[in-house]
Scaffold this motif. Structure first.
Motif, short mmCIF file in Angstrom:
data_model
loop_
_atom_site.label_atom_id
_atom_site.label_comp_id
_atom_site.label_asym_id
_atom_site.label_seq_id
_atom_site.Cartn_x
_atom_site.Cartn_y
_atom_site.Cartn_z
N LYS A 42 19.20 -1.89 1.46
CA LYS A 42 19.03 -0.33 0.95
C LYS A 42 17.66 0.28 0.93
CE LYS A 42 18.43 0.70 -4.11
NZ LYS A 42 18.70 -0.21 -5.39
N SER A 43 16.81 1.07 0.83
CA SER A 43 15.59 2.22 1.37
C SER A 43 15.44 2.12 -0.15
CB SER A 43 15.99 3.27 0.97
OG SER A 43 16.28 3.50 3.09
N TYR A 44 13.47 1.38 -0.45
CA TYR A 44 13.07 1.81 -1.29
C TYR A 44 11.49 2.02 -0.37
CZ TYR A 44 15.28 -2.00 -3.75
OH TYR A 44 17.07 -3.15 -3.61
N SER A 45 11.10 3.23 -1.35
CA SER A 45 9.91 3.98 -1.33
C SER A 45 9.14 3.93 -2.99
CB SER A 45 10.34 5.64 -0.98
OG SER A 45 8.92 6.42 -0.54
N TYR A 46 7.81 3.94 -3.85
CA TYR A 46 7.99 4.21 -4.85
C TYR A 46 6.15 3.62 -4.94
CZ TYR A 46 8.17 -1.42 -4.89
OH TYR A 46 8.72 -2.39 -4.73
N SER A 47 4.86 3.55 -5.75
CA SER A 47 3.96 3.57 -5.40
C SER A 47 3.40 2.50 -6.46
CB SER A 47 3.29 4.91 -6.35
OG SER A 47 1.51 4.45 -6.26
N ILE A 48 2.77 1.34 -6.23
CA ILE A 48 2.63 0.10 -6.73
C ILE A 48 0.57 0.14 -7.14
CG2 ILE A 48 1.75 -1.98 -6.69
CD1 ILE A 48 4.15 -2.40 -4.15
N LYS A 49 0.63 -0.11 -8.15
CA LYS A 49 -0.79 0.77 -9.22
C LYS A 49 -2.03 -0.39 -8.72
CE LYS A 49 0.14 3.55 -13.13
NZ LYS A 49 0.97 3.71 -14.00
N LEU A 50 -3.38 0.04 -8.21
CA LEU A 50 -4.31 -1.25 -8.11
C LEU A 50 -5.08 -0.50 -8.86
CD1 LEU A 50 -4.84 -0.15 -4.58
CD2 LEU A 50 -3.11 -1.73 -5.07
N SER A 51 -5.99 -2.27 -9.73
CA SER A 51 -6.56 -2.57 -10.54
C SER A 51 -8.26 -3.22 -9.37
CB SER A 51 -6.09 -3.96 -11.37
OG SER A 51 -7.51 -4.02 -11.99
N ARG A 52 -9.15 -3.70 -10.06
CA ARG A 52 -10.41 -3.93 -9.50
C ARG A 52 -11.09 -4.64 -10.79
NH1 ARG A 52 -14.32 0.59 -5.80
NH2 ARG A 52 -14.84 0.50 -8.26
N THR A 53 -11.44 -5.39 -9.95
CA THR A 53 -12.65 -6.28 -11.06
C THR A 53 -13.63 -6.23 -9.83
OG1 THR A 53 -11.68 -8.36 -10.17
CG2 THR A 53 -11.00 -7.06 -12.08
N ALA A 54 -14.50 -6.42 -11.38
CA ALA A 54 -16.22 -6.54 -10.28
C ALA A 54 -16.43 -8.68 -9.92
CB ALA A 54 -17.23 -6.29 -11.25
N CYS A 55 -16.55 -8.71 -8.68
CA CYS A 55 -17.18 -10.11 -9.03
C CYS A 55 -18.41 -10.15 -9.20
CB CYS A 55 -17.57 -10.02 -7.07
SG CYS A 55 -15.41 -10.08 -6.35
N ASN A 56 -19.10 -11.34 -9.73
CA ASN A 56 -20.39 -12.06 -9.82
C ASN A 56 -21.16 -11.39 -9.07
OD1 ASN A 56 -18.98 -13.11 -11.85
ND2 ASN A 56 -18.63 -15.39 -11.43
N TYR A 57 -21.39 -11.89 -7.82
CA TYR A 57 -22.45 -11.61 -6.93
C TYR A 57 -22.65 -9.84 -6.23
CZ TYR A 57 -23.99 -16.28 -7.40
OH TYR A 57 -23.64 -17.07 -8.30
#
Length: 162
Positions: A42-57
């Motif tokens: 079965k073929s799949y095609s979709y978008s996965i959302k991304l998130s970013r978090t700030a690092c301490n340094y």
């Protein structure tokens, strides 16, 4: 006695790690990533959302947002669509171990660190060259404690306890 685990093991699923896309994501300010693949015919095609978090340094750490539950995760597993381990209901291999298997694994890890042959039947070896005596004594004490737990567990299963 604990029941034998019947849950799904995560090692049976294809993984999509965010770390493999680190270079690409630092160059672009993408908020989602388009994926396309074929799984079990079965073929799949979709978008996965991304998130970013700030690092301490400074800098940022990137995460996937699970398409099913929106949890922030670093690895998605393929179960048709890519989802997090919570949505699959999968467990890590160590979570499916019986208590006696955990004892064997811990003993073998200590024996490997000490440079001894795997398996408690082979007895205690010598202190590795360059290892501090205090470290060696700590590991041998832990080894002895785990060995005693292992033998006691074996005797309990056989019904030989006094």
């Amino acid at each position: 006695m604990p029941a034998i685990a019947t849950a799904s093991n995560l090692s049976h699923h294809f993984k999509l790690r965010i770390s493999h896309y680190r270079e690409l994501l630092t160059q672009q300010k993408a908020e989602s990533m388009q994926v396309g693949y074929e799984h079990r015919g079965k073929s799949y095609s979709y978008s996965i959302k991304l998130s970013r978090t700030a690092c301490n340094y400074g800098g940022h750490r990137h995460w996937w947002l699970c398409p099913n539950c929106s949890k922030r995760v670093s690895v998605l597993y393929c179960a048709g669509a890519y989802v997090c381990r919570h949505c699959i209901g999968g467990k890590y291999g160590s979570q499916l171990e019986q208590p006696i298997d955990n004892l064997f694994r811990r003993l073998d890890r200590i024996r490997t660190r000490l440079g001894w042959q795997d398996g408690v039947i082979h007895g205690i070896g010598e202190r590795p060259k360059g290892m501090h005596r205090s470290t060696y004594n700590k590991l041998v004490n832990e080894h002895d404690k785990l060995t005693s737990q292992l033998w006691q567990s074996t005797l309990d299963k056989l019904g030989c306890t006094s």
